[in-house]
Each structure stands twice: as C-alpha cells, then as structure tokens.
Motif scaffolding. Structure first.
Motif, PDB file in Angstrom:
ATOM      1  N   VAL A 102      -7.296  14.893  -1.780  1.00  0.00           N
ATOM      2  CA  VAL A 102      -6.349  14.789  -2.890  1.00  0.00           C
ATOM      3  C   VAL A 102      -5.293  13.728  -2.585  1.00  0.00           C
ATOM      4  O   VAL A 102      -4.973  12.895  -3.438  1.00  0.00           O
ATOM      5  N   CYS A 103      -4.770  13.728  -1.358  1.00  0.00           N
ATOM      6  CA  CYS A 103      -3.757  12.740  -0.980  1.00  0.00           C
ATOM      7  C   CYS A 103      -4.300  11.310  -1.114  1.00  0.00           C
ATOM      8  O   CYS A 103      -3.599  10.423  -1.619  1.00  0.00           O
ATOM      9  N   CYS A 104      -5.531  11.097  -0.668  1.00  0.00           N
ATOM     10  CA  CYS A 104      -6.130   9.755  -0.773  1.00  0.00           C
ATOM     11  C   CYS A 104      -6.266   9.323  -2.232  1.00  0.00           C
ATOM     12  O   CYS A 104      -5.983   8.166  -2.577  1.00  0.00           O
ATOM     13  N   ASP A 105      -6.691  10.250  -3.084  1.00  0.00           N
ATOM     14  CA  ASP A 105      -6.825   9.925  -4.508  1.00  0.00           C
ATOM     15  C   ASP A 105      -5.471   9.605  -5.139  1.00  0.00           C
ATOM     16  O   ASP A 105      -5.350   8.682  -5.951  1.00  0.00           O
ATOM     17  N   VAL A 106      -4.446  10.359  -4.753  1.00  0.00           N
ATOM     18  CA  VAL A 106      -3.097  10.115  -5.285  1.00  0.00           C
ATOM     19  C   VAL A 106      -2.596   8.754  -4.809  1.00  0.00           C
ATOM     20  O   VAL A 106      -2.066   7.973  -5.607  1.00  0.00           O
ATOM     21  N   GLU A 107      -2.775   8.444  -3.530  1.00  0.00           N
ATOM     22  CA  GLU A 107      -2.341   7.143  -3.012  1.00  0.00           C
ATOM     23  C   GLU A 107      -3.054   5.990  -3.714  1.00  0.00           C
ATOM     24  O   GLU A 107      -2.436   4.959  -4.007  1.00  0.00           O
ATOM     25  N   MET A 126       0.845  -1.186   0.000  1.00  0.00           N
ATOM     26  CA  MET A 126       0.000   0.000   0.000  1.00  0.00           C
ATOM     27  C   MET A 126       0.883   1.240   0.000  1.00  0.00           C
ATOM     28  O   MET A 126       1.792   1.375   0.794  1.00  0.00           O
ATOM     29  N   ALA A 127       0.607   2.143  -0.908  1.00  0.00           N
ATOM     30  CA  ALA A 127       1.398   3.365  -1.033  1.00  0.00           C
ATOM     31  C   ALA A 127       1.022   4.375   0.046  1.00  0.00           C
ATOM     32  O   ALA A 127      -0.149   4.561   0.364  1.00  0.00           O
ATOM     33  N   CYS A 128       2.027   4.992   0.621  1.00  0.00           N
ATOM     34  CA  CYS A 128       1.827   6.082   1.583  1.00  0.00           C
ATOM     35  C   CYS A 128       2.676   7.261   1.119  1.00  0.00           C
ATOM     36  O   CYS A 128       3.832   7.087   0.751  1.00  0.00           O
ATOM     37  N   LEU A 129       2.102   8.420   1.142  1.00  0.00           N
ATOM     38  CA  LEU A 129       2.830   9.608   0.719  1.00  0.00           C
ATOM     39  C   LEU A 129       3.846  10.022   1.770  1.00  0.00           C
ATOM     40  O   LEU A 129       3.587   9.920   2.968  1.00  0.00           O
ATOM     41  N   SER A 130       4.966  10.519   1.307  1.00  0.00           N
ATOM     42  CA  SER A 130       5.986  11.045   2.219  1.00  0.00           C
ATOM     43  C   SER A 130       5.588  12.460   2.649  1.00  0.00           C
ATOM     44  O   SER A 130       4.711  13.087   2.036  1.00  0.00           O
ATOM     45  N   LYS A 131       6.240  12.946   3.681  1.00  0.00           N
ATOM     46  CA  LYS A 131       5.981  14.315   4.141  1.00  0.00           C
ATOM     47  C   LYS A 131       6.261  15.316   3.018  1.00  0.00           C
ATOM     48  O   LYS A 131       5.505  16.263   2.829  1.00  0.00           O
ATOM     49  N   ASP A 132       7.327  15.087   2.279  1.00  0.00           N
ATOM     50  CA  ASP A 132       7.666  15.989   1.169  1.00  0.00           C
ATOM     51  C   ASP A 132       6.573  15.995   0.096  1.00  0.00           C
ATOM     52  O   ASP A 132       6.257  17.049  -0.465  1.00  0.00           O
ATOM     53  N   GLN A 133       6.013  14.831  -0.193  1.00  0.00           N
ATOM     54  CA  GLN A 133       4.939  14.767  -1.190  1.00  0.00           C
ATOM     55  C   GLN A 133       3.682  15.488  -0.704  1.00  0.00           C
ATOM     56  O   GLN A 133       3.045  16.214  -1.471  1.00  0.00           O
ATOM     57  N   ILE A 134       3.350  15.319   0.568  1.00  0.00           N
ATOM     58  CA  ILE A 134       2.190  16.019   1.130  1.00  0.00           C
ATOM     59  C   ILE A 134       2.430  17.523   1.128  1.00  0.00           C
ATOM     60  O   ILE A 134       1.539  18.303   0.770  1.00  0.00           O
ATOM     61  N   ASP A 135       3.646  17.931   1.493  1.00  0.00           N
ATOM     62  CA  ASP A 135       3.990  19.358   1.455  1.00  0.00           C
ATOM     63  C   ASP A 135       3.890  19.909   0.036  1.00  0.00           C
ATOM     64  O   ASP A 135       3.434  21.041  -0.172  1.00  0.00           O
ATOM     65  N   PHE A 136       4.297  19.116  -0.952  1.00  0.00           N
ATOM     66  CA  PHE A 136       4.178  19.532  -2.349  1.00  0.00           C
ATOM     67  C   PHE A 136       2.709  19.756  -2.713  1.00  0.00           C
ATOM     68  O   PHE A 136       2.364  20.757  -3.347  1.00  0.00           O
ATOM     69  N   ILE A 137       1.848  18.825  -2.319  1.00  0.00           N
ATOM     70  CA  ILE A 137       0.411  18.946  -2.622  1.00  0.00           C
ATOM     71  C   ILE A 137      -0.158  20.184  -1.946  1.00  0.00           C
ATOM     72  O   ILE A 137      -0.870  20.973  -2.568  1.00  0.00           O
TER      73      ILE A 137
END
Length: 79
Positions: free
Chosen positions: A34-39, A1-12
């Motif tokens: 948006v994060c959930c859709d990206v994951e 399962m993919a989890c976004l990194s802090k840097d990716q969340i900060d980018f979003i």
C-alpha cells in the motif's frame, strides 16, 4: 521522489488494522504494498490523503480476505 513520513506510514497501518487487514500473517507485506502504491501516486503530484484514498478504495476488504484465504490454503496444501 516522494517518501512517506513515519506518521503517514503509522496512519496506513492503523487504517488497515481498523479494516481488519491485520489478521493476515502478511500484514507487513500488505502495508509495504500500500505504501509503495501511495508513493507512486504522490510522485505524480497527488497529495498523500488523495493518494491513500485511491489506493484504499481500489482494494476492498473482501479482496484482502480472499487473498489471505487463498494463501492459507496454498500453505496448508500437502503435495
């Protein structure tokens, strides 16, 4: 399962702010959506960059502003 990194969340967060989505008092909820859709897309094997591009491109600024206005009208409605 993919989890976004802090840097990716900060980018979003940064990108949504640059698109003036941060004016919404539901900004954190929008970021989470948006994060959930990206994951979800990343779980299908798509890279973060491509997944975010698809999610960000599927919802235009006009859609966000319209949803914000609808919610404000609902919250201000007196019964």
């Amino acid at each position: 399962m993919a989890c976004l990194s802090k840097d990716q969340i900060d980018f979003i967060r940064s990108d949504l702010k640059s698109r003036r989505v941060s004016r919404s008092f539901l900004f954190d909820e929008w970021v989470d959506h948006v994060c959930c859709d990206v994951e979800m897309l990343m779980n299908k094997g798509i890279s973060f960059k491509e997944a975010y591009h698809k999610v960000a491109g599927s919802t235009g600024d006009a859609d966000v502003k319209s949803a914000h206005m609808d919610l404000q009208q609902f919250m201000n409605h007196r019964y």
